[in-house]
Every structure is written in structure tokens, then in C-alpha cells.
Scaffold this motif. Sequence first.
Motif, mmCIF file in Angstrom:
data_model
loop_
_atom_site.group_PDB
_atom_site.id
_atom_site.type_symbol
_atom_site.label_atom_id
_atom_site.label_comp_id
_atom_site.label_asym_id
_atom_site.label_seq_id
_atom_site.Cartn_x
_atom_site.Cartn_y
_atom_site.Cartn_z
ATOM 1 N N LEU A 1 17.898 -147.693 -24.272
ATOM 2 C CA LEU A 1 18.801 -146.599 -23.933
ATOM 3 C C LEU A 1 20.158 -147.144 -23.475
ATOM 4 N N PHE A 2 20.136 -148.192 -22.662
ATOM 5 C CA PHE A 2 21.392 -148.805 -22.228
ATOM 6 C C PHE A 2 22.159 -149.368 -23.422
ATOM 7 N N VAL B 1 14.446 -136.448 -24.429
ATOM 8 C CA VAL B 1 13.134 -136.446 -25.066
ATOM 9 C C VAL B 1 12.140 -135.836 -24.090
ATOM 10 N N ASN B 2 11.781 -134.590 -24.320
ATOM 11 C CA ASN B 2 10.813 -133.903 -23.451
ATOM 12 C C ASN B 2 11.291 -133.885 -22.001
ATOM 13 N N GLY B 3 12.602 -133.825 -21.825
ATOM 14 C CA GLY B 3 13.192 -133.955 -20.487
ATOM 15 C C GLY B 3 12.911 -132.820 -19.545
ATOM 16 N N GLY B 4 12.404 -131.682 -20.044
ATOM 17 C CA GLY B 4 12.117 -130.551 -19.177
ATOM 18 C C GLY B 4 10.669 -130.460 -18.739
ATOM 19 N N ALA B 5 9.842 -131.435 -19.138
ATOM 20 C CA ALA B 5 8.420 -131.422 -18.775
ATOM 21 C C ALA B 5 8.229 -131.925 -17.352
ATOM 22 N N ALA C 1 19.566 -143.827 -17.015
ATOM 23 C CA ALA C 1 18.462 -143.685 -17.968
ATOM 24 C C ALA C 1 17.183 -143.420 -17.193
ATOM 25 N N VAL C 2 16.424 -142.438 -17.642
ATOM 26 C CA VAL C 2 15.149 -142.115 -17.005
ATOM 27 C C VAL C 2 14.039 -142.223 -18.034
ATOM 28 N N ILE C 3 13.023 -142.994 -17.689
ATOM 29 C CA ILE C 3 11.819 -143.115 -18.505
ATOM 30 C C ILE C 3 10.645 -142.627 -17.673
ATOM 31 N N MET C 4 9.848 -141.727 -18.233
ATOM 32 C CA MET C 4 8.658 -141.252 -17.524
ATOM 33 C C MET C 4 7.439 -141.370 -18.444
ATOM 34 N N ARG D 1 8.832 -143.915 -26.945
ATOM 35 C CA ARG D 1 7.389 -143.763 -27.041
ATOM 36 C C ARG D 1 6.783 -143.182 -25.761
ATOM 37 N N SER D 2 7.523 -143.218 -24.659
ATOM 38 C CA SER D 2 7.036 -142.684 -23.392
ATOM 39 C C SER D 2 6.973 -141.166 -23.429
ATOM 40 N N LYS D 3 6.375 -140.575 -22.404
ATOM 41 C CA LYS D 3 6.178 -139.127 -22.363
ATOM 42 C C LYS D 3 7.498 -138.360 -22.284
#
Length: 313
Positions: free
Chosen positions: A286-287, A53-57, A268-271, A35-37
Motif C-alpha cells: 500500500l505504501f 477493501v471491505n473498509g466498512g466491515a 494504511a490499515v490492514i485488518m 488478501r486480508s479481510k
Amino acid sequence: MKRRSILGAAATVLTIIVLLAAIEHGTLVMKPHIRSKAAVLMDLETGKLWMDVNGGAALCPAGMSKMMTQMIVLDRLAAGVLHWSDKVPVSARAGTAEGTTLNMQAGEVYTVKELYQGVTVYSANDAAVALAEHIAGSESAFVSIMNAKAKALGLSGETVFANATGASPPSAERQQGKLVETRMTAVDAGKLAAALITSYPEVLETSSLTQMKLQSKGLYVSNTNLMLPGMGGAYAYTGTDGLKTGYDERTGYSFAGTAERGGHRVIAVIMGADSQEERFKETAELFDYAFYMELPPVRRFKYLLGRLGGAFG
């Protein structure tokens, strides 16, 4: 009508049984719903992205960008031009840093080790500025080193460092276009975390500390990473030992986390989560996705129910 309802319910149950069996035997594992950006899940050994998920933004990473500050400190230590015991005076600029700080005052003196722990454990902005000035003479000179390192690591042109802390400039200055601000993509954050861990695995010894102490102040502060097992809270996750949190008023809550189970390490990266709790919940999802076959039975069952609930909801 009743017959149709019974047949429909039976079909649903059968579908769930088949899905459970497929997932249990490793032929199907449902990806988490993010649900994150932006978010990425990376295998450390291969560098493969299992989720993107939108990893290049390009987003404001805030404190997550301090992974680059840590990298440069560890580079200088490895080169022998910096030492843990070196004394660092706090400048007026560092002493007036805003955001998360250790309340360091101009003229106080700390060791490189204390400042590094402040950056790694508590994401302290004053400690980051003090280190930057000590290493490069000024924060602006340190920023040049950060961007050169980003290029050397192969990070994309979307990732730009503007300071040692990741802090965004005030809104008035942003509107006037006076300052460049730190921007980073989730993919680049994952690559940076991977490079940091691979080059300096000892970073995890510090990032896994549940708290640190400033001896001269008698000040204890707790780690901002609530997923550490030693924190013992609702978000503690077995195998987690790093890495860096961040918060920006526009982006939201972010986290670059890493965990290892059975000799298998992932990042794991959440932004841009809506809350600090949400960023840890999504990281746990994710884990779980990465470690599914290594989860304890109860946790595995809960994971399956959660994924199936999303599929039929």
C-alpha cells in the motif's frame, strides 16, 4: 503453430512494455491485491481513500483500538489535567491483565509517561488499564469517554469500544452474550489514526521508538511495529514512524501504519492478515502504491514486476 506462439509472445512483451511505460509516466498505477479481510489507504492531508477493501466491515481490532486510549491520554495532557510525571499505582485489576503485558504487579507505581510508552511502543494491556483507571476512576468509565470521543470524531456506529485494551472477552462469555466487545472498521481505524496524528503529531515521536525501558524493572521491550527503519529487519520501510499493531484470534493480524515521504503522509490499515509478516508485507504494498514516484529505482522496478505478475498470473 510456431508462428502463432512467436506472435503471442511478442504481443505479451509489447503489452508489458506499454504497461511499464504507462505506469512509469504516471498514467497507470496498478493497485495492490489485498488478501486480508479489510484494508484502506488514506491520504492524511485530504482524507481521501485511495483504496478501500471491505473498509466498512466491523472487525475485532485488538491492540489497534489503543489509538483511542492514546488520544484520550493526550487530550488530558493538553488540557493540563494530566501530567507526564504523575504517579500511577497499578491496581489488582491492571496487574492481572492478560495478553501482551509488561508484567506490572499490583501496588507498583509508574509515571504516566512510562505507561503511555508501554501502550504506544509495546501495546501493553496492563499499562492501558492502569491509565484508564487513573484518568476516569474505572475502566468502564474510561470506555464511556472512548465512545463519546468516537462520536465526536465522526466515527461510524459500527465502531464500538468495550475496554481500554481492545482485548476480546473469552469465547465462553462471547457465546453467552455477556459482554460487548470492541469492534472497529478499517475506515474508522484510518480516521482515528488521522485524527491522532493531526491533533498530536508528537505521538509519532513515541510510536517511532524502537524500544522502551521500564527504569524500575530494568526491563527493555522492542516495538511491535517491525516496519520502523530503526528495527533494521526484513520489513523495515523508509519513512514509517507509526502507529499501532493488533492481533485477535478470530480476526487475525492487524496494523494501522503511517509513513511520510517528500512531505506526503499516508495511513494504511490492514485488518485480518493471516500472519504478522503478511500484515507488514501488505502495508508495504500500500505504501509503495502511494509513494510510487518517490521510490528508489530498484524498489520501483520490483513493484512494477509484482503488479504485472498479478495482472498476468
